[in-house]
Design a protein around this motif. Structure first.
Motif, short mmCIF file in Angstrom:
data_model
loop_
_atom_site.label_atom_id
_atom_site.label_comp_id
_atom_site.label_asym_id
_atom_site.label_seq_id
_atom_site.Cartn_x
_atom_site.Cartn_y
_atom_site.Cartn_z
N ALA A 146 11.49 -12.76 -42.70
CA ALA A 146 13.00 -13.70 -43.49
C ALA A 146 13.04 -14.69 -42.59
O ALA A 146 13.59 -15.61 -43.15
CB ALA A 146 14.08 -12.81 -43.75
N VAL A 207 17.50 -15.03 -48.56
CA VAL A 207 15.84 -14.59 -48.71
C VAL A 207 15.68 -13.54 -49.78
O VAL A 207 16.33 -12.46 -49.40
CB VAL A 207 15.18 -14.44 -47.47
N PHE A 219 8.13 -15.12 -51.71
CA PHE A 219 9.42 -15.02 -50.92
C PHE A 219 10.23 -16.59 -51.45
O PHE A 219 9.40 -17.46 -51.51
CB PHE A 219 9.27 -15.18 -49.48
N SER A 221 13.47 -18.72 -50.18
CA SER A 221 14.73 -18.89 -49.26
C SER A 221 15.25 -20.03 -49.48
O SER A 221 14.82 -21.13 -50.05
CB SER A 221 13.90 -18.71 -47.73
#
Length: 304
Positions: A146, A207, A219, A221
């Motif tokens: 992350a 995230v 992912f 973010s």
């Protein structure tokens, strides 16, 4: 040398399993299974599943496919949220008879937002050996990539399903400096991120990990506002299981009076949704303060 010793110990553990059959009590193995990619199952986990007498699974049909993939045939019993208290007694009987049992969940490490707490606690209380077979865990996998602080994090599990409870929980966590980690389902992810934006701030760093280790692993973010906009643009943004990670609040040096005001604010938010006794218990777990002291403060705030 260390690797050779570890291998020798592991081999010894499994070759001695036959001699343990004669002992009065069996072992409960808590076995982590893949969260998506079957290649993530460790060789030790596979050997453990092959060696035990019984597999206690959250969903026997789901876990049966995993065992079939491994070429393993075992007697299975279902152990899930709705039957764990009743089913634990039968599994303890198996252990008392000297039979080894493996506890697995649908995915990842058992007891991490999955069933098993009651069984593990009762097995330990009864004097049985409880041994972890570590492996995949969605929150650890997500945190590792992350890019958020991991020296201190708070795993919250699933936020309440209802909006009022979810926002109240987020209010309690709004001043927490540790990285916050939640699990969320696909049909609530948009609403949860919107509530995070409203309560924790749209500029807070966040995230999201979706479908971790699976084919469509993604992912997202950035700021909460940016990630929410990206989710809304993505046609797959509300599909799959999510790990939600939010950067903690900025640490601020405050006076004792300010700290007291923060606790009182937390208590007021919780009192709007929960009875005094539950408020005191939850606030104690979050702050480390005395439950009795918090109970008296909550009573005073409610009466006032």
């Amino acid at each position: 040398m260390r690797e050779a010793k570890a291998l020798k110990d592991e081999v010894s553990d499994f070759t001695s399993s036959d001699s343990r059959k004669g002992e009065l009590k069996g072992t409960l193995y808590v076995v982590a299974t893949p969260i998506g990619n079957l290649d993530d199952l460790s060789p030790r986990a596979a050997r453990t599943l092959a060696s035990v007498d019984v597999v206690a699974a959250e969903d026997t049909r789901h876990s049966g496919r995993l065992l079939s993939h491994l070429g393993i045939q075992k007697r299975m019993v279902a152990l899930h949220d709705h039957n764990e208290k009743d089913r634990a007694a039968g599994i303890l009987t198996e252990l008392q008879a000297g039979r080894d049992v493996a506890l697995i969940s649908d995915a990842g490490t058992p007891l991490i937002s999955d069933p098993g707490y009651v069984l593990v606690r009762e097995a330990r209380a009864a004097g049985h050996r409880v041994s972890p077979i570590p492996g995949p865990c969605a929150l650890v996998a997500a945190l590792s990539v992350a890019g958020l602080p991991t020296d201190r994090f708070l795993y919250v599990g699933f936020l309440p399903a209802k909006r009022s409870g979810r926002r109240a929980s987020l209010e309690v966590l709004s001043s927490e400096v540790a990285t916050l980690v939640f699990y969320e389902s696909p049909h609530r992810i948009m609403e949860s991120v919107r509530d995070i934006a409203d309560v924790l701030g749209s500029d807070r760093e966040i995230v999201l990990g979706r479908e971790i280790t699976k084919t469509f692993e993604t992912f997202y973010s950035g700021s909460v506002a940016d990630v929410l906009a990206e989710l809304e643009r993505d046609p797959h943004g509300n599909r799959g299981e999510f790990v939600v990670m939010v950067r903690g609040a900025a640490a601020q040096a405050g006076s004792e009076e300010a700290a007291t005001m923060d606790v009182d604010r937390m208590l007021r938010v919780l009192l709007a949704e929960l009875p005094v006794k539950k408020v005191a218990k939850m606030a104690s777990e979050l702050t480390g303060l005395s439950k009795n002291e918090l109970y008296q403060r909550a009573l005073a705030l409610k009466d006032g």
